[in-house]
Write a protein that holds these residues in place. Sequence first.
Motif, short mmCIF file in Angstrom:
data_model
loop_
_atom_site.label_atom_id
_atom_site.label_comp_id
_atom_site.label_asym_id
_atom_site.label_seq_id
_atom_site.Cartn_x
_atom_site.Cartn_y
_atom_site.Cartn_z
N UNK A 31 -2.06 12.56 8.88
CA UNK A 31 -3.46 12.44 8.80
C UNK A 31 -3.84 11.87 7.26
N UNK A 32 -2.94 12.25 6.27
CA UNK A 32 -2.92 11.83 5.10
C UNK A 32 -2.94 10.13 5.06
N UNK A 33 -1.86 9.68 5.80
CA UNK A 33 -1.47 8.11 5.79
C UNK A 33 -2.65 7.42 6.35
N UNK A 34 -3.48 8.05 7.28
CA UNK A 34 -4.48 7.20 7.68
C UNK A 34 -5.74 6.95 6.50
N UNK A 35 -5.86 7.97 5.61
CA UNK A 35 -6.83 7.69 4.27
C UNK A 35 -6.34 7.22 3.08
N UNK A 36 -5.13 6.59 3.19
CA UNK A 36 -4.38 6.25 2.06
C UNK A 36 -4.51 4.38 1.73
N UNK A 37 -4.78 3.98 0.72
CA UNK A 37 -5.20 2.63 0.37
C UNK A 37 -3.97 1.95 0.90
N UNK A 38 -4.24 0.48 1.25
CA UNK A 38 -3.14 -0.17 1.73
C UNK A 38 -2.10 -0.35 0.54
N UNK A 39 -0.88 -0.22 1.18
CA UNK A 39 0.09 -0.41 0.07
C UNK A 39 1.01 0.91 -0.19
N UNK A 40 0.03 1.97 0.08
CA UNK A 40 0.82 3.16 0.02
C UNK A 40 1.04 3.97 1.22
N UNK A 41 2.76 3.86 1.46
CA UNK A 41 3.02 4.20 2.94
C UNK A 41 3.98 5.50 2.47
N UNK A 42 3.56 6.71 3.28
CA UNK A 42 4.19 7.77 3.38
C UNK A 42 5.63 7.81 4.22
N UNK A 43 6.67 8.23 3.35
CA UNK A 43 8.06 7.89 3.73
C UNK A 43 8.83 9.30 4.39
#
Lengths: 243, 618
Positions: free
Chosen positions: A81-93
């Motif tokens: 859910x968080x990944x969908x709301x983050x700016x381009x370039x920030x990827x959760x690993x």
Amino acid sequence: MRVRIAYSKLEESRYIAHLDLARVFERAMRRAEIPMAYSEGFNPHPKISFGSALAVGVEGEKEYVDVELQQEMDIGEVLGRLQEQLPKGIRLLEGRVLADGSKALMAVLNSASYRVRLAMALPITRVRLQEALDSWLEREHVTYSRYSKKGPTEKDIRPLVKSLTGEIKGEEVIFDLEVEVGSQGGVRPEEVVGSLRELESLPLDMESIHIKRTGIYVSYQGQNLSPFEHDQIQRGRSKQEAR
Amino acid sequence: MSIMTAAEIRREMERFLPQVSKPNRYLGTEWNSIHKDWQQTAVHMAFAFPDVYEVGMSHLGTRILYHLVNSFPEFLCERTFAPWVDMEEKMRDRGIPLYALESFEPLKKFDVIGFTLQYEMSFSNILNMLDLAGIPVRSADRQAQDPWIIAGGPCVYNPEPLAPFIDFFLIGESEEQLPQVLGLIKEQKEKPRERREFLQRVAQVQGVYVPELYDISYKPDGRIEKIVPAPGAPVVVEKAIVTDLDQAFFPSNPIVPYMEIVHDRIMLEVMRGCSRGCRFCQAGMIYRPVRERSPQTLMQQAEELVRSTGYEEMSLTSLSTGDYSCVQPVIQEIVAKYGPQGVGVSLPSLRLDSFDVKLAEEVQKVRKSGLTFAPEAGTQRLRDVINKGVTEENLLETSEAAFKAGWSSIKLYFMIGLPTEVQADLDGIADLAKKVADLGTKNGRRNVKVTVSTSSFVPKSHTPFQWEPQEGMRSLEEKQQYLRSKLKDRRIKYNYHDVQTSFLEAVFAKGDRRLAEVLEWAFRHGCRFDGWSDQFRYDTWLQAFHELGIDPHFYAHRAMDYDDVLPWDHLDSGVSKRFLIEEHHRALRGTRTLDCRHTDCTGCGICPGRGVQVDLKG
């Protein structure tokens, strides 16, 4: 529930300043409807804490953030859910739930590796580059002047650099370095490269510099551990002690 | 000079972005930013704010219009701001033209560039931005392939100093007017007509003012002789009004920047207009009549806004939110609903007589915010002159209640140089500040802090004080020094604005077309960011007036006559000149005029014949 999340901060998101990044995460969490825990008091703040700050313009391959949530949640769902709301370039690993009493990132992270790319101002041979690196590494002290509002301050950056290598790829020089991170203030990769240019007369085009932090670690018994691994070890130890 | 492509601009920019301050100003990929396809859209508009990103992005009108235009499938709207001086230097060094944030397309490629005129001191930035975009600053020098340069915002009620640079102005509220204008631009693009013919067509849209269709002649003494419209152009251009604010477009997914901006929060617009009738206040005249949004509409918008932005704060905005008839229930509902999610409420500029400490405590429940009051003048006499219906008892009672409720710092705003001001009025400012500080001390507040700020009165067009001169700079400075000496108290901090900026603001607020030469000269000699004290070059401005033989005092320091043709006489805010004259008389007699929301119609002229009326929801 406290969770630790590893993420990359690449491309355009490298321009998000450290202080702004906390707000970016906080707002993304709220949009994702993941209920954060708040501090008590007059000005409640969500409990989000980061590891070592990344300078504006520097990319990060694997950075960490700890977030405290109001309730138990599936970690996979939090990340999704968080990944969908983050700016381009920030990827959760990666994300893991932290045990109670786990130490804060700031308290444990003490080592970082960087990759620095920049163009040559004049042609540099492989031999010339190696000579410069060897000569730099042989120095006991490397003083670098920093300019702040209070005026210039001199700092010995040599003891903070644990390793430094370089290679030539096409028109570019690529450096890999490992440095100490700590409360006494660290060393910036551009200072190391800048001093190579000054002291060893390496013709580098400083304007073209591109810096990426390739990792940030807990240096523990001679090994570079991720804060996840370090937390596991700590947890294991405290269990043993409890027995 | 061949113009760079978007890809070339992006590549160049990437090289030096890490070296400029606040690079996030220049990227355009913020949350909720809209990136439309150029091929799929018929009209491309760039919305231009003539100040830095963090100021421009804080402006609600900019946000509304950006999303409004983009809500039409055939229109595309992107944003551009004035690059800060470090960025401008790099762009000029490398020949990078000003571009729009979303696509990096150079401004020159757009069909229309819309500037917003929020304050006179941003005028030089408009010319600088056009120049940086490689677009000739004067309309007369532009070609058919250049974009239309248009402008809206409060300063278009006297846009005369910008007349030679802007193709046409949009007066009033643009929610309905701007899409109409873009529709005409679309037709023009598909089937081009002569420039003049297009301008005649667009001049028929409500509130559109085409300056080149009006000829101005002058008397030997410098005053205006007459304003003559071209055949077919409206004799008087009347502002556009949104008749049903409750149903009007409001964006539910505003942009959330990745850097801190000045107003970094959700802005919930609770109403438009203010009929308090303060006689110095232009906003209070030009945004009439008062129209409120219903609590139902607001709560629905609040829900969408919290979901789409994730902001931690919501501000209820309007010219005077304490006057919104449903303010209490709306705040309570928002606090109850969103407080647990960590979302706080804030209220900008509260009025003393509509301020309720209970209300402030509601706001405080979630997040602390400072208290700011604007008594504007130091004595009851002068407050009656300016029709600021606030009494000393109001201020003292409210301050005491606030101190009792736990606040320890209060900001007080005043103006100096108001018409009829005398020594007693200055002493009144100092006395009030002391009394407030004493109340704090009396109520056991240890860190009492009273911040007194004075601005210098600037007469504005379309207000009862439009005929008034500004007070001379030396005398204003003496007043500031006097107050500084009278406000020596460790609990009181005194701030004041520099008089040179206020003087120039008055010159342009009351100026006419002849000032365009001065503006262009000043811009060519490096003036920009005049509202920023560290960038303001007063000497260059003075030199500009000198070189061109134009006397700035003629504009700022001359009392105008009721019979004078005013530079803005052909532009109509809906409030009649007769009413403004009557109000000016009443001011000089010290007679108050009451708010039509609570008593009889004051006859300002805004409602009749326009299909609008005062619209209260409480």
